[in-house]
Write an enzyme that holds these catalytic residues in place. Structure first.
Site, short mmCIF file in Angstrom:
data_model
loop_
_atom_site.label_atom_id
_atom_site.label_comp_id
_atom_site.label_asym_id
_atom_site.label_seq_id
_atom_site.Cartn_x
_atom_site.Cartn_y
_atom_site.Cartn_z
N LEU A 65 0.83 -1.20 0.00
CA LEU A 65 0.00 0.00 0.00
C LEU A 65 0.87 1.26 0.00
O LEU A 65 2.07 1.19 0.27
CB LEU A 65 -0.92 -0.03 1.23
CG LEU A 65 -1.84 -1.26 1.31
CD1 LEU A 65 -2.56 -1.32 2.65
CD2 LEU A 65 -2.84 -1.25 0.16
N PRO A 66 0.26 2.42 -0.29
CA PRO A 66 1.08 3.63 -0.44
C PRO A 66 1.86 4.05 0.82
O PRO A 66 3.05 4.33 0.72
CB PRO A 66 0.06 4.70 -0.83
CG PRO A 66 -1.08 3.95 -1.44
CD PRO A 66 -1.14 2.64 -0.71
N LYS A 171 15.83 0.00 4.70
CA LYS A 171 15.41 0.50 3.38
C LYS A 171 15.62 2.01 3.26
O LYS A 171 16.15 2.50 2.26
CB LYS A 171 13.95 0.13 3.14
CG LYS A 171 13.22 1.03 2.19
CD LYS A 171 12.83 0.41 0.89
CE LYS A 171 12.47 1.52 -0.10
NZ LYS A 171 11.80 1.13 -1.25
#
Ligand code: NAD
Length: 295
Positions: A65-66, A171
């Protein structure tokens, strides 16, 4: 083979879900967009009327999801998926979200006795399509071992960075470093060009010298130096400036929370936001090169 619910079938999630189908898993899908669902249903995924419907009877639930608010909105709260799934369900969130939200979801999952892995990805839409993504996971050893065979169908490199939230932290550290390397490479190339150097020659020199880095090896920002990169295609495709700004925002938030000093990341954030504000949000992030070119 497992039954997997896949929620969020956008630019990344759609091809990732299809790679699970190709690997032989039963894939039940849901997205708010009917078009996104139909596109994957045509290739073997099973469309469901809701996220809960997809998760019912699935051993694994993957979300792509965003942002953090979408992930928390879907999983947490009285109507959240964590309340409805079976007690042995593994939840994998591959969205790029803030580490705090990932930890919040992980502890809510733990309270329900559910295994949870934050597993953001690197490799972009090309990696999603080719099944060569890098997954950077956070979670317990048990949760990671359960997730790995599923992630193998969508990725080439699967890392266990540490406990819950560690995948998201790793990340954004990587993407902050990438933004700094790209900005530095852009300004070094332009400095050379302003002083009469051919960017191809300068790139070859720097690649094998102490300034060598990934952007010079794989993603040269100067048009015409490398044939197959976005810079030689009008900066179309690739990794959007909007997404780099999102990841840098997460990096700056994390730095604030841990009182870390990130001056290079802060400068890169300013540069990318300036570039985004000038209408470049949907262009590839290497278009930052144009900030340095003399008009
Ligand atoms: P996208 O906007 O193309 O897709 C997101 C999808 O989620 C959309 O189809 C949307 O309809 C759906 N959605 C939103 N809320 C939902 C809900 N409550 N229930 C069901 N579906 C819902 O985004 P994307 O490019 O696929 O990126 C997804 C995530 O991956 C983001 O966190 C992004 O930062 C990260 N990421 C993207 C890239 C990239 O190159 N695109 C690379 C690495 C990581």
């Amino acid at each position: 083979m497992a039954t997997v619910a896949f929620i969020g079938l956008g630019n990344m999630g759609g091809p990732m879900a299809l790679n699970l189908v190709k690997a032989g898993h039963t894939v039940k899908v849901f997205d708010l967009s009917q078009d996104a669902m139909h596109a994957v249903a045509e290739q073997g995924a099973i469309p469901c009327p809701s996220a809960c419907g997809a998760a019912a009877g699935s051993e694994v639930v993957i979300t792509m999801l965003p942002a953090g608010k979408h992930v928390k909105g879907l999983l947490l709260g009285e109507d959240g998926l964590l309340e409805t799934v079976a007690s042995d369900t593994l939840i994998i969130d591959s969205s790029t979200i803030d580490a705090g939200s990932a930890r919040e979801v992980a502890s809510a999952a733990k309270a329900k006795g559910l295994d949870f892995v934050d597993a953001p990805v690197s490799g972009g839409t090309a990696g999603a399509q080719a099944g060569t993504l890098t997954f950077i996971c956070g979670g317990s050893d048990t949760a990671f071992e359960r997730a790995k065979p599923i992630l193998d169908a969508m990725g080439a490199n699967i890392f266990h960075a540490g406990e819950a939230g560690a995948g998201q932290v790793a990340k954004i550290c990587n993407n902050m470093l990438l933004s700094v390397l790209m900005a530095g490479t852009c300004e070094a190339l332009q400095l050379g060009m302003d002083n009469g150097l051919d960017p191809k020659v300068l790139s070859e020199i720097m690649k094998v010298s102490s300034g060598g880095n990934w952007t010079l090896d794989k993603y040269n920002p100067c048009p015409g130096v490398m044939e197959t990169v976005p810079a030689s295609n009008g900066y179309q495709g690739g990794f959007m400036v909007d997404l780099m700004c999102k990841d840098l925002g997460l990096a700056m938030e994390t730095a604030t929370q841990s009182a870390s000093s990130t001056p290079m990341g802060a400068l890169a954030t300013s540069l990318y936001r300036l570039h985004q504000g000038q209408g470049n949000g949907s262009r590839d992030f290497s278009s930052l090169f144009e900030q340095f070119t003399k008009k």
